[in-house]
Design a protein around this motif. Structure first.
Motif, mmCIF file in Angstrom:
data_model
loop_
_atom_site.group_PDB
_atom_site.id
_atom_site.type_symbol
_atom_site.label_atom_id
_atom_site.label_comp_id
_atom_site.label_asym_id
_atom_site.label_seq_id
_atom_site.Cartn_x
_atom_site.Cartn_y
_atom_site.Cartn_z
ATOM 1 N N GLY A 1 0.812 -1.237 -0.018
ATOM 2 C CA GLY A 1 -0.085 -0.015 -0.161
ATOM 3 C C GLY A 1 0.604 1.320 -0.051
ATOM 4 N N SER A 2 0.225 2.399 0.019
ATOM 5 C CA SER A 2 0.730 3.524 0.077
ATOM 6 C C SER A 2 1.560 3.872 1.552
ATOM 7 N N ALA A 3 1.020 3.482 2.525
ATOM 8 C CA ALA A 3 1.559 3.650 3.674
ATOM 9 C C ALA A 3 2.460 2.428 4.353
ATOM 10 N N TYR A 4 1.730 1.217 4.099
ATOM 11 C CA TYR A 4 2.324 0.055 4.649
ATOM 12 C C TYR A 4 2.165 -1.210 3.496
ATOM 13 N N LYS B 1 1.990 -5.313 3.422
ATOM 14 C CA LYS B 1 1.412 -6.081 4.342
ATOM 15 C C LYS B 1 1.524 -7.610 3.605
ATOM 16 N N GLY C 1 -3.865 4.485 3.704
ATOM 17 C CA GLY C 1 -3.027 5.647 3.866
ATOM 18 C C GLY C 1 -3.259 6.909 2.863
ATOM 19 N N GLY D 1 -6.147 7.915 5.582
ATOM 20 C CA GLY D 1 -5.241 7.941 6.873
ATOM 21 C C GLY D 1 -4.167 8.980 6.877
ATOM 22 N N ASP E 1 -2.807 10.979 9.995
ATOM 23 C CA ASP E 1 -1.374 11.316 10.249
ATOM 24 C C ASP E 1 -1.043 12.600 10.497
ATOM 25 N N GLY F 1 -6.128 0.383 7.420
ATOM 26 C CA GLY F 1 -5.641 0.936 8.551
ATOM 27 C C GLY F 1 -6.372 1.722 9.657
ATOM 28 N N VAL F 2 -7.172 2.505 8.940
ATOM 29 C CA VAL F 2 -7.669 3.590 9.731
ATOM 30 C C VAL F 2 -8.805 2.741 10.678
ATOM 31 N N ARG G 1 -8.315 0.447 12.469
ATOM 32 C CA ARG G 1 -7.665 0.074 13.638
ATOM 33 C C ARG G 1 -8.057 1.268 14.709
ATOM 34 N N GLN H 1 -6.385 -4.174 8.942
ATOM 35 C CA GLN H 1 -5.387 -3.549 7.834
ATOM 36 C C GLN H 1 -4.879 -4.498 6.863
#
Ligand code: ADP
Length: 268
Positions: A8-11, A13, A101, A129, A133, A217-218, A220, A243
């Protein structure tokens, strides 16, 4: 063992599933490293965690960085993988709201997890997200503490700016006026949900089930879940590890494609 990998753009997985469709383990890492290095890191980390050979039987890569997974047997969009991941966890669900993200999506899914319709916001950070952030940094709180702080809120504040840059200035002014961080955070969560709800509204009619599944992720963040329940007025379901939904769907498809290849479709 099958591998689903979602860059993804942020994480990034990665999730391992066995032949009986049991989730064995999952790992994630911020996308920082980027490219093929991140994919390789996730694969080795996961193989070590499950004590398996890093040569998985079949790998499906998804996410915006899916082209940077050189060992993938197949690449698929995150929309298809999210739909399958949700269907695996909640077979009755027909509407998914994924907040990642850098984008947010609403996906309407069919009974087998097929995509029937979708809408995406990837033009603006508000409703993603990234918005949270930026705000967490301005408020000097950790992203993982936003949910707990939201629950302490006792005053309803509205954040009037829809743009991330203006909302950040608004947050700083509210802090200077002595407003409490928890009240600002709850206001920010409502602002995101209002934004995402715009994508959802028109698509609710197409879905047969009243429940909305929140992923990404958001999801969470317990504060987002509360704000979304208040806004949508529907049942809101959240997978245990939201996520990983895209990586889960990718692993489900990896297993299915391998079984098909082996001529064992009856198990699918
Ligand atoms: P992408 O698929 O685009 O990489 P993700 O679905 O992984 O995005 O979601 C990333 C977003 O999730 C981050 O921008 C952040 O706002 C949020 N997030 C990540 N970890 C947490 C956490 N522990 N608690 C709450 N929110 C989180």
């Amino acid at each position: 063992m099958f591998l689903g990998i979602d860059i993804g753009s942020a994480y990034g997985k990665a999730l391992a599933m066995d032949e009986d469709a049991k989730v064995i383990a999952a790992v994630l890492k911020p996308t920082g490293l980027g490219g093929a290095k991140l994919a390789e890191y996730l694969r080795l980390e996961l193989a070590e965690k499950v004590g398996s050979n890093p040569d998985f039987l079949f790998t499906v890569a998804t996410g915006y960085g899916r082209v940077n997974v050189p060992f993938a047997n197949k690449t698929l969009t995150e929309i298809s993988c999210h739909a399958r991941g949700v269907n695996f966890t909640f077979p009755q669900a027909r509407v998914v709201v994924d907040i990642g993200g850098q984008d947010s999506k609403v996906i309407v899914i069919g009974p087998k997890g097929e995509v029937e319709d979708f809408a995406m916001n990837d033009k603006c950070a508000a409703g993603t997200g990234r918005f949270l952030d930026v705000m967490a940094r301005a408020l000097e709180v950790d992203i993982s503490d936003l949910g707990t702080l939201h629950n302490l809120s006792q005053k309803r504040l509205e954040i009037s700016s829809t743009c991330t840059v203006f909302a950040e200035s608004e947050v700083i002014s509210l802090l200077a006026q002595g407003e409490k961080r928890e009240d600002i955070i709850a206001g920010l969560h409502r602002a995101i949900c209002n934004r995402v709800y715009g994508l959802l509204r028109g698509r609710m009619k197409k879905a047969q089930s009243g429940a909305v599944v929140l992923t990404g992720g958001v999801a969470r963040n317990q504060g987002i879940i509360s704000a979304f329940k208040e806004k949508a007025g529907n049942d809101v379901l959240v997978p245990p590890y939201p996520q990983y939904t895209g990586a889960l769907g990718a692993a489900v498809i990896a297993r299915e494609l391998w079984l098909k290849k082996e001529g064992r479709q009856e198990n699918v």
